[in-house]
Design a protein around this motif. Structure first.
Motif, mmCIF file in Angstrom:
data_model
loop_
_atom_site.group_PDB
_atom_site.id
_atom_site.type_symbol
_atom_site.label_atom_id
_atom_site.label_comp_id
_atom_site.label_asym_id
_atom_site.label_seq_id
_atom_site.Cartn_x
_atom_site.Cartn_y
_atom_site.Cartn_z
ATOM 1 N N ALA A 1 0.828 -1.210 0.000
ATOM 2 C CA ALA A 1 0.000 0.000 0.000
ATOM 3 C C ALA A 1 0.859 1.254 0.000
ATOM 4 C CB ALA A 1 -0.934 -0.008 1.210
ATOM 5 N N ASP A 2 1.934 1.248 0.772
ATOM 6 C CA ASP A 2 2.826 2.410 0.803
ATOM 7 C C ASP A 2 3.483 2.640 -0.562
ATOM 8 O OD1 ASP A 2 2.167 2.858 3.440
ATOM 9 O OD2 ASP A 2 4.034 2.010 4.246
ATOM 10 N N ALA A 3 3.913 1.553 -1.214
ATOM 11 C CA ALA A 3 4.521 1.678 -2.544
ATOM 12 C C ALA A 3 3.505 2.225 -3.542
ATOM 13 C CB ALA A 3 5.051 0.323 -3.014
ATOM 14 N N LEU A 4 2.270 1.741 -3.476
ATOM 15 C CA LEU A 4 1.229 2.234 -4.374
ATOM 16 C C LEU A 4 0.922 3.705 -4.087
ATOM 17 C CD1 LEU A 4 -0.804 1.879 -6.613
ATOM 18 C CD2 LEU A 4 -2.348 0.791 -4.969
ATOM 19 N N LEU A 5 0.900 4.097 -2.834
ATOM 20 C CA LEU A 5 0.664 5.500 -2.484
ATOM 21 C C LEU A 5 1.752 6.383 -3.105
ATOM 22 C CD1 LEU A 5 -0.744 7.794 -0.945
ATOM 23 C CD2 LEU A 5 0.661 7.188 1.032
ATOM 24 N N HIS A 6 3.000 5.993 -2.976
ATOM 25 C CA HIS A 6 4.089 6.793 -3.555
ATOM 26 C C HIS A 6 3.961 6.879 -5.068
ATOM 27 C CE1 HIS A 6 6.051 7.536 0.207
ATOM 28 N NE2 HIS A 6 6.044 6.243 0.481
ATOM 29 N N SER A 7 3.610 5.780 -5.702
ATOM 30 C CA SER A 7 3.402 5.776 -7.155
ATOM 31 C C SER A 7 2.245 6.697 -7.539
ATOM 32 C CB SER A 7 3.133 4.346 -7.619
ATOM 33 O OG SER A 7 2.808 4.320 -8.976
ATOM 34 N N ALA A 8 1.152 6.625 -6.774
ATOM 35 C CA ALA A 8 -0.011 7.474 -7.044
ATOM 36 C C ALA A 8 0.346 8.953 -6.861
ATOM 37 C CB ALA A 8 -1.174 7.087 -6.134
ATOM 38 N N LEU A 9 1.077 9.266 -5.797
ATOM 39 C CA LEU A 9 1.469 10.658 -5.554
ATOM 40 C C LEU A 9 2.372 11.187 -6.659
ATOM 41 C CD1 LEU A 9 2.110 10.612 -1.691
ATOM 42 C CD2 LEU A 9 0.158 11.609 -2.910
#
Length: 195
Positions: free
Chosen positions: A37-45
């Motif tokens: 989830a953290d990796a996806l959040l960084h990608s989304a940001l």
């Protein structure tokens, strides 16, 4: 896994009972694990650019979320009472910074084939915003037509949680309040649709 509960009925102006149909949904926590989830959040940001009027940033394919939805799809279809025609998935990043909200709406429109909608929530931790809950409304039958009921379930937009619900269900994003105008500190969701 959590699912919605029965709604009941309400009275109309003539005093007769008006059927209220509970909208089913599936709620899951820890969907991609903290690291995923953290990796996806960084990608989304990293993909956030200028926001459209409705908060859509960009169409987005998320392979790890796609795989999890494929795994969960049979159970979700059973709980929701919906059979998917193709399993086709579309998704986009939805950002709700300070002051943004969405009025009650349906995620499917005439001519569209999506049967199931989902919202996968992400946010910085600690959470920098208040509000932003997803309301999934029940359906009331008025004059023989389904419409949005006054009753709903509120789902808090917790990091790494997924809500799956019928695409024709009335839903709403509550007002988001932040101390900053920075969109990355607001409510971020991967919103998607399955056909």
């Amino acid at each position: 896994m959590t699912s919605g509960t029965p709604a009941g009925s309400s009275e109309n102006r003539s005093g007769a009972a008006t059927p209220v149909l509970s909208t089913p949904f599936v709620y899951l926590e820890d969907v991609l694990t903290t690291a995923g989830a953290d990796a996806l959040l960084h990608s989304a940001l990293d993909s956030i650019g200028p926001l459209d009027a409705d908060g859509t940033v960009t169409e987005l394919d998320v392979p790890e979320l796609r795989a999890e939805l494929a795994r969960l799809s049979p159970v979700a279809q059973q709980v929701l009472g919906i059979s998917l025609a193709s399993g086709e998935l579309r998704s986009a990043i939805m950002v709700h910074p300070h002051g943004r909200h969405m009025p009650p709406m349906q995620d499917v429109h005439p001519g569209e084939t999506e049967a199931i909608a989902f919202s996968y929530f992400l946010h910085r931790r600690p959470r920098m915003f208040r509000g932003g809950g997803l309301r999934i409304f029940d359906t009331v039958v008025r004059n023989g037509q389904p419409s949005c009921a006054a009753t709903y379930r509120r789902i808090a937009p917790e990091h790494d949680t997924l809500v799956i619900y019928p695409a024709d269900a009335w839903n709403q994003v509550e007002l988001v309040e932040c101390t900053s105008e920075d969109p990355s500190e607001g409510r971020i969701a991967i919103q998607g649709w399955l056909a």
